[in-house]
Structure formats: C-alpha cells, structure tokens
Design a protein around this motif. Structure first.
Motif, PDB file in Angstrom:
ATOM      1  N   ALA A  13      -7.538  -5.531  -5.521  1.00 28.93           N
ATOM      2  CA  ALA A  13      -7.705  -4.340  -6.368  1.00 28.93           C
ATOM      3  C   ALA A  13      -6.721  -3.242  -5.996  1.00 28.93           C
ATOM      4  CB  ALA A  13      -9.133  -3.819  -6.261  1.00 28.93           C
TER       5      ALA A  13
ATOM      6  N   VAL B  17     -11.602  -8.541  -1.931  1.00 28.76           N
ATOM      7  CA  VAL B  17     -11.462  -7.943  -3.268  1.00 28.76           C
ATOM      8  C   VAL B  17     -10.679  -6.618  -3.247  1.00 28.76           C
ATOM      9  CG1 VAL B  17     -13.778  -6.899  -3.218  1.00 28.76           C
ATOM     10  CG2 VAL B  17     -12.676  -7.326  -5.408  1.00 28.76           C
ATOM     11  N   SER B  18     -10.885  -5.790  -2.216  1.00 30.37           N
ATOM     12  CA  SER B  18     -10.174  -4.502  -2.169  1.00 30.37           C
ATOM     13  C   SER B  18      -8.669  -4.677  -2.075  1.00 30.37           C
ATOM     14  CB  SER B  18     -10.624  -3.685  -0.957  1.00 30.37           C
ATOM     15  OG  SER B  18     -11.964  -3.359  -1.062  1.00 30.37           O
TER      16      SER B  18
ATOM     17  N   THR C  42     -16.850  -3.704 -14.496  1.00 27.29           N
ATOM     18  CA  THR C  42     -15.418  -3.821 -14.172  1.00 27.29           C
ATOM     19  C   THR C  42     -15.204  -4.372 -12.766  1.00 27.29           C
ATOM     20  OG1 THR C  42     -15.203  -1.535 -13.378  1.00 27.29           O
ATOM     21  CG2 THR C  42     -14.807  -1.921 -15.731  1.00 27.29           C
ATOM     22  N   GLY C  43     -16.158  -4.106 -11.869  1.00 27.78           N
ATOM     23  CA  GLY C  43     -16.056  -4.649 -10.508  1.00 27.78           C
ATOM     24  C   GLY C  43     -16.043  -6.168 -10.519  1.00 27.78           C
TER      25      GLY C  43
ATOM     26  N   ARG D 218     -15.305   2.127 -10.806  1.00 26.85           N
ATOM     27  CA  ARG D 218     -14.884   3.168  -9.880  1.00 26.85           C
ATOM     28  C   ARG D 218     -13.882   4.133 -10.490  1.00 26.85           C
ATOM     29  NH1 ARG D 218     -17.027  -0.562  -6.908  1.00 26.85           N
ATOM     30  NH2 ARG D 218     -17.741  -0.183  -4.808  1.00 26.85           N
ATOM     31  N   ASP D 219     -13.212   3.695 -11.547  1.00 23.49           N
ATOM     32  CA  ASP D 219     -12.190   4.548 -12.183  1.00 23.49           C
ATOM     33  C   ASP D 219     -12.357   4.588 -13.696  1.00 23.49           C
ATOM     34  OD1 ASP D 219     -11.552   1.973 -12.786  1.00 23.49           O
ATOM     35  OD2 ASP D 219      -9.427   2.128 -12.271  1.00 23.49           O
TER      36      ASP D 219
ATOM     37  N   ARG E 261     -14.266  -2.062   3.078  1.00 25.30           N
ATOM     38  CA  ARG E 261     -13.969  -2.098   1.638  1.00 25.30           C
ATOM     39  C   ARG E 261     -14.006  -0.679   1.069  1.00 25.30           C
ATOM     40  NH1 ARG E 261     -17.150  -3.862  -3.062  1.00 25.30           N
ATOM     41  NH2 ARG E 261     -18.933  -4.314  -1.751  1.00 25.30           N
TER      42      ARG E 261
ATOM     43  N   ARG F 178      -4.253  -3.631 -11.208  1.00 26.63           N
ATOM     44  CA  ARG F 178      -5.123  -2.608 -11.791  1.00 26.63           C
ATOM     45  C   ARG F 178      -4.727  -2.358 -13.241  1.00 26.63           C
ATOM     46  NH1 ARG F 178      -8.387  -0.806  -8.315  1.00 26.63           N
ATOM     47  NH2 ARG F 178      -9.167   0.730  -9.780  1.00 26.63           N
TER      48      ARG F 178
ATOM     49  N   ASP G  66     -10.964   1.134  -0.771  1.00 27.81           N
ATOM     50  CA  ASP G  66     -11.186   1.572  -2.145  1.00 27.81           C
ATOM     51  C   ASP G  66     -10.934   3.058  -2.326  1.00 27.81           C
ATOM     52  OD1 ASP G  66     -11.866  -0.942  -2.956  1.00 27.81           O
ATOM     53  OD2 ASP G  66     -14.035  -0.599  -2.914  1.00 27.81           O
TER      54      ASP G  66
ATOM     55  N   TYR H 113     -12.542  -7.427 -11.003  1.00 29.43           N
ATOM     56  CA  TYR H 113     -11.737  -7.421  -9.773  1.00 29.43           C
ATOM     57  C   TYR H 113     -12.172  -8.558  -8.853  1.00 29.43           C
ATOM     58  CZ  TYR H 113      -9.569  -3.083 -11.186  1.00 29.43           C
ATOM     59  OH  TYR H 113      -8.829  -2.157 -11.887  1.00 29.43           O
ATOM     60  N   ARG H 114     -13.477  -8.807  -8.822  1.00 28.07           N
ATOM     61  CA  ARG H 114     -13.983  -9.913  -8.004  1.00 28.07           C
ATOM     62  C   ARG H 114     -13.482 -11.254  -8.533  1.00 28.07           C
ATOM     63  NH1 ARG H 114     -18.316  -9.053  -4.600  1.00 28.07           N
ATOM     64  NH2 ARG H 114     -18.914  -6.865  -4.392  1.00 28.07           N
TER      65      ARG H 114
ATOM     66  N   LYS I  99     -25.508   1.835  -9.173  1.00 31.84           N
ATOM     67  CA  LYS I  99     -24.691   1.869 -10.388  1.00 31.84           C
ATOM     68  C   LYS I  99     -24.896   0.680 -11.337  1.00 31.84           C
ATOM     69  CE  LYS I  99     -20.708   1.266  -8.701  1.00 31.84           C
ATOM     70  NZ  LYS I  99     -19.660   0.267  -8.809  1.00 31.84           N
TER      71      LYS I  99
ATOM     72  N   HIS J 255      -7.999   4.711  -4.280  1.00 30.99           N
ATOM     73  CA  HIS J 255      -7.873   4.880  -5.726  1.00 30.99           C
ATOM     74  C   HIS J 255      -9.137   5.365  -6.414  1.00 30.99           C
ATOM     75  CE1 HIS J 255      -9.356   0.771  -5.603  1.00 30.99           C
ATOM     76  NE2 HIS J 255      -8.350   0.489  -4.820  1.00 30.99           N
TER      77      HIS J 255
HETATM   78  O1  C5P Z   1     -18.555  -2.819  -8.038  1.00 31.59           O
HETATM   79  P1  C5P Z   1     -18.191  -3.906  -7.056  1.00 31.59           P
HETATM   80  O2  C5P Z   1     -18.639  -3.618  -5.657  1.00 31.59           O
HETATM   81  O3  C5P Z   1     -18.580  -5.262  -7.517  1.00 31.59           O
HETATM   82  O4  C5P Z   1     -16.587  -3.882  -7.036  1.00 31.59           O
HETATM   83  C1  C5P Z   1     -15.899  -4.771  -6.228  1.00 31.59           C
HETATM   84  C2  C5P Z   1     -14.529  -4.212  -5.868  1.00 31.59           C
HETATM   85  O5  C5P Z   1     -13.715  -4.140  -7.034  1.00 31.59           O
HETATM   86  C3  C5P Z   1     -14.525  -2.816  -5.286  1.00 31.59           C
HETATM   87  O6  C5P Z   1     -14.739  -2.850  -3.892  1.00 31.59           O
HETATM   88  C4  C5P Z   1     -13.124  -2.318  -5.632  1.00 31.59           C
HETATM   89  O7  C5P Z   1     -12.186  -2.820  -4.682  1.00 31.59           O
HETATM   90  C5  C5P Z   1     -12.829  -3.028  -6.941  1.00 31.59           C
HETATM   91  N1  C5P Z   1     -13.004  -2.179  -8.128  1.00 31.59           N
HETATM   92  C6  C5P Z   1     -11.982  -1.343  -8.492  1.00 31.59           C
HETATM   93  N2  C5P Z   1     -12.077  -0.603  -9.632  1.00 31.59           N
HETATM   94  C7  C5P Z   1     -13.171  -0.693 -10.423  1.00 31.59           C
HETATM   95  C8  C5P Z   1     -14.239  -1.530 -10.055  1.00 31.59           C
HETATM   96  C9  C5P Z   1     -14.134  -2.257  -8.884  1.00 31.59           C
HETATM   97  O8  C5P Z   1     -10.983  -1.253  -7.778  1.00 31.59           O
HETATM   98  N3  C5P Z   1     -13.230   0.006 -11.570  1.00 31.59           N
END
Ligand code: C5P
Length: 222
Positions: free
Chosen positions: A102, A98-99, A34-35, A130-131, A180, A108, A184, A38-39, A16, A187
């Motif tokens: 998140a 991170v989860s 966007t990830g 992811r969303d 994770r 969120r 995740d 959250y990180r 992705k 949601h």
């Molecule tokens: O994409 P990446 O693995 O860097 O995302 C890290 C964490 O951020 C995911 O495991 C998820 O918990 C959270 N996330 C989310 N919604 C998003 C993007 C990421 O909850 N739109």
C-alpha cells in the motif's frame, strides 16, 4: 433514491468495517471495503512471488490483477483472477506485508482509480478505508472520520487478534499491527479530521450508538 456517497475513514480497531456495513444496510446502499483491495493486492504479489522491494514489479502485478469484489454488506467476497481470497487476505502473512504494498504510490493510484469507478457505478454507497474522505472521494455527500482512544482500539484489536490467532502469539500479532499503523501513518492522518469531515469518536459508544452517530452525521451533511 439518488446519489449518496458516504466516505468513512479510520484506523484499525475503530470499528470502521462493521459500523460501515451497518450504515450501508440502514441506507439501502452498497458497501466498499478499500482495505480488502490493498489486502488482495498484497496477496496477489505474494502469490506471484513478486519481490516486494521492487516497486515496479509490484506495480505491474497490481495493474494486471483481475479483482472482483462483492459490494453487498451481507456477503463479503473477494476474488483475484477468479480465485476466492476472502479468507486468504486476512491471514497474518498478508497482514504483515500489506502496508508495504500500500506504500507504493502507483499501486495507490491504480486502486484509487478502481475505487472511484466503483463509487461512480454504485451511486449509493458507503466506502470505507483510510484515504476515502480525503483522496478517493473528497466530493462525497457525507464524510466521517471514525476514531477511538488508543486504549479502546488496543482492547478491540486484541479481541480480534485472539479470534484470528492461528498459532502466532498475541504479542507478535500486536507488534505487527503496531508496525502496520506506523507505516500507514505516512499516507493517512487520524489525529484530526480534514476540513468538512465529521469526527465520530466511538470510545464511549457501543456499536448501535456508533452507527447512530454516523447516520446522524450523514443526515446533517447530505
Ligand atoms: O482496513 P484494513 O486494515 O483491512 O486495511 C489493510 C491495509 O490496507 C492497511 O493497513 C493499509 O496499509 C492499506 N489501506 C490503505 N488505504 C486504504 C485502505 C487500506 O493504504 N484506503
């Protein structure tokens, strides 16, 4: 070039991020990870010593977080309170928590609001997460769910994990990633695309073919 919002969602190991960056370059658009937000939120909570079981404390910390993020697909930079955390947000320590951050609903909502503001400001943007196709930008001109078979995702992940491994063994990292994904999944669902979202399965595609498939989906939808 007018407004063009491309939303790309998918699980880890789907390719992705690298695919979305290349799609952004091809379209002359900016890129939002966007990830990474959250990180950064998770890094900030850990750095501030916030009790991750205290949802109110986590929410307040994230509300006060001053985040600056590059949207240039060729320069991935993110800072919290002026402190560069581009590398710090990819450590196993941050990835492990991170989860949980998140999973806090008000967190969120705060980050989704910032993401929508960034998307509106940019106008021409590829936003990945992811969303994004379902919650952040359901009105995007083009929406893509990028998946890959479990087997392919595991293989790509172990490649990434091996590259990122710093003293932590591969089995532990693999278990962390699997955990994770489970958290995740509360949601986000990657089993089937939402209405109006184009599914691109990259299992049998190489990088260039995957980029081409996403660009084709964009052309059909936008
Ligand atoms: O994409 P990446 O693995 O860097 O995302 C890290 C964490 O951020 C995911 O495991 C998820 O918990 C959270 N996330 C989310 N919604 C998003 C993007 C990421 O909850 N739109």
């Amino acid at each position: 070039s007018g407004r063009l919002v491309v939303a790309v969602d998918g699980p880890s190991g789907s390719g992705k991020s690298s695919v979305s960056k290349q799609v952004a370059r091809s379209l002359g658009a900016v890129y939002l990870d966007t990830g990474a937000m959250y990180r950064a939120a998770a890094w900030h909570c850990v750095n501030e010593g916030v009790d991750l079981d205290d949802a109110d404390a986590v929410t307040e910390a994230v509300r006060g977080m001053e985040l600056t993020q590059s949207t240039d697909p060729d320069s991935e930079h993110i800072a919290v309170g002026g402190h560069d955390v581009t590398e710090a947000i990819r450590t196993p320590e941050v990835t492990a928590v991170v989860s949980r951050v998140a999973g806090v609903i008000p967190v969120r909502e705060i980050l989704q609001g910032r993401q929508r503001a960034e998307i509106e400001r940019a106008g021409r943007i590829v936003a990945e997460g992811r969303d994004v196709t379902t919650v952040v930008a359901p009105d995007a001109e083009a929406r893509v769910l990028l998946t890959a078979s479990e087997q392919v995702r595991m293989a790509r992940r172990s490649g990434q994990l091996a590259a990122a491994a710093s003293g932590v063994d591969a089995e532990t990292l693999k278990a962390q990633v699997a955990g994770r994904d489970r958290t995740d999944s509360a949601h986000s669902s990657f089993e089937r695309p939402a209405d109006g979202v184009t599914l691109v399965d990259s299992s049998e595609l190489d990088f260039d073919q995957t980029v081409a498939a996403v660009l084709a989906a964009v052309q059909l939808q936008a």
